[in-house]
Enzyme design. Structure first.
Site, PDB file in Angstrom:
ATOM      1  N   LYS A 131       0.878  -1.223  -0.215  1.00  0.00           N
ATOM      2  CA  LYS A 131       0.022   0.013   0.016  1.00  0.00           C
ATOM      3  C   LYS A 131       0.886   1.153   0.121  1.00  0.00           C
ATOM      4  O   LYS A 131       0.652   2.195  -0.662  1.00  0.00           O
ATOM      5  CB  LYS A 131      -0.994  -0.030   1.172  1.00  0.00           C
ATOM      6  CG  LYS A 131      -2.129  -0.969   1.188  1.00  0.00           C
ATOM      7  CD  LYS A 131      -2.936  -1.189   2.503  1.00  0.00           C
ATOM      8  CE  LYS A 131      -3.954  -2.190   2.229  1.00  0.00           C
ATOM      9  NZ  LYS A 131      -4.783  -2.482   3.424  1.00  0.00           N
ATOM     10  N   GLN A 185      -5.084  -1.134   9.451  1.00  0.00           N
ATOM     11  CA  GLN A 185      -4.954  -2.530   9.075  1.00  0.00           C
ATOM     12  C   GLN A 185      -5.760  -3.443  10.017  1.00  0.00           C
ATOM     13  O   GLN A 185      -5.414  -3.551  11.184  1.00  0.00           O
ATOM     14  CB  GLN A 185      -3.398  -2.786   8.527  1.00  0.00           C
ATOM     15  CG  GLN A 185      -3.263  -4.300   8.165  1.00  0.00           C
ATOM     16  CD  GLN A 185      -3.659  -4.278   6.736  1.00  0.00           C
ATOM     17  OE1 GLN A 185      -3.662  -3.144   5.938  1.00  0.00           O
ATOM     18  NE2 GLN A 185      -4.609  -5.099   6.328  1.00  0.00           N
ATOM     19  N   ASP A 198     -11.363   3.345   3.781  1.00  0.00           N
ATOM     20  CA  ASP A 198     -11.714   1.694   3.794  1.00  0.00           C
ATOM     21  C   ASP A 198     -13.448   1.583   3.991  1.00  0.00           C
ATOM     22  O   ASP A 198     -13.449   0.288   3.648  1.00  0.00           O
ATOM     23  CB  ASP A 198     -11.247   1.087   5.131  1.00  0.00           C
ATOM     24  CG  ASP A 198     -10.276   0.029   4.896  1.00  0.00           C
ATOM     25  OD1 ASP A 198      -9.989  -0.557   3.599  1.00  0.00           O
ATOM     26  OD2 ASP A 198      -9.559  -0.267   5.847  1.00  0.00           O
TER      27      ASP A 198
END
Ligand code: NDP
Length: 291
Positions: free
Chosen positions: A53, A97, A120
């Site tokens: 990422k 995460q 997200d």
């Protein structure tokens, strides 16, 4: 019949090129999108994701901020970091995460993120906005699947879609997006009865189960479009949730694993960061990156 391969790797590369061009145009106006990624603990798969990422964020011209915290970090300290990132004008997107260590309340952590920076799309506000058809941040994996489906099929209106899996990360938001595009959607899960027969009705079959080769070739309607979200580490390497070799002989089109949904997920994270940056600066949403 051998299915067309839906090449997520190539699609994602094209998407990143478009994002890079948009970022360059923003930078000309003095705006550089920034993405903060927070990793708690040392889960090897999470470390790999966070690394790629960060790398791709920089490659499209955005600023990448990585925060690595030890596994025994107190939840209050993580919440304090999120609060700081929420208030940092250089940070347009925040990604924590998952999974988090067991002593942390995942929902409380996610809901502490400023919804406008929730790239997200897991914050309860964004979940509600998506469910009610309003402008929101959309979870990256289903967004990538939607882009590939639209690209391959054009309109999804009236198509029978079956999503196998009901997680908050993939299955449920995928179903919402398909519904929003006027597909007729069924969500299947571990209690679904006669799953093979249900799958055989699907023009669009999305597998997000987390079990290697779970969906068999004879569960697939001839000519169907199959999106395999699964990433399973096995002795034979990475495999999907669909028995690819068998499915390929029946389906009209299918995403491979690896090289299908996976690369699209990170590209959509960058797309969401760009969208979040545009919105906070009062600019229109970048073309084609939102549903
Ligand atoms: P979860 O474990 O959260 O959810 C799995 C779902 O599959 C559950 O809803 C479960 O049903 C259902 N399921 C399990 N067994 C069966 C069964 N026998 N029959 C029918 N349904 C079943 O997984 P995720 O949604 O997070 O992930 C799914 C897969 O996608 C994983 O392989 C994951 O690695 C991958 N993934 C890939 C991403 C990418 O970028 N390509 C991103 C995110 C995930 P129930 O709710 O009843 O238990």
């Amino acid at each position: 019949m051998t299915a067309t391969l839906i090449d997520g790797k190539a699609f994602a590369a094209g998407l990143r090129q478009r994002i890079a061009a948009e970022v360059a145009a923003m930078r000309d106006r003095g705006i550089t999108p920034g993405l903060a990624v927070v990793l708690v603990g040392e889960d090897p798969a999470s470390q790999v994701y966070v690394r790629s990422k960060g790398k791709q964020t920089v490659e499209v011209g955005m600023n990448s901020y990585e925060h690595k915290l030890p596994a025994d970090t107190a939840e209050a300290d993580l919440l304090a970091l999120i609060k700081r990132l929420n208030g940092d004008p250089d940070v347009n997107g925040i990604l924590v995460q998952l999974p988090l260590p067991g002593h942390m309340d995942e929902a409380a952590v996610i809901n502490a993120i400023d919804p406008a920076k929730d790239v997200d799309g897991f914050h309860i506000l964004n979940v509600g906005l998506l469910a009610t058809g309003q402008k929101s941040m959309v979870p990256c994996t289903p967004l990538g699947c939607l882009m590939m489906l639209r690209d391959h099929l054009g309109s999804l209106s009236g198509k029978r879609a079956v999503v196998v899996g009901r997680s908050n990360i993939v299955g449920k938001p995928m179903a919402q997006l398909l519904l929003r595009d006027s597909a007729t959607v069924t969500i299947a899960h571990s209690r679904t009865q006669d799953l093979p027969a249900l799958c055989r009705e699907a023009d669009i079959l999305v597998a997000a189960v987390g079990r290697p080769h779970f969906v068999k070739g004879d569960w697939i309607k001839p000519g169907a479009t199959v999106i395999d979200v699964g990433i399973n580490r096995t002795e034979d390497g990475l495999v999907g949730d669909v028995d690819f070799a068998a499915a390929r002989e029946v389906a009209g089109a299918i995403t491979p694993v690896p090289g299908g949904v996976g690369p699209m997920t990170i590209a959509c994270l960058l797309a969401n960061t760009l969208t979040a940056t545009a919105r906070v600066n009062g600019l229109p949403d970048p073309e084609g990156l939102t549903p």
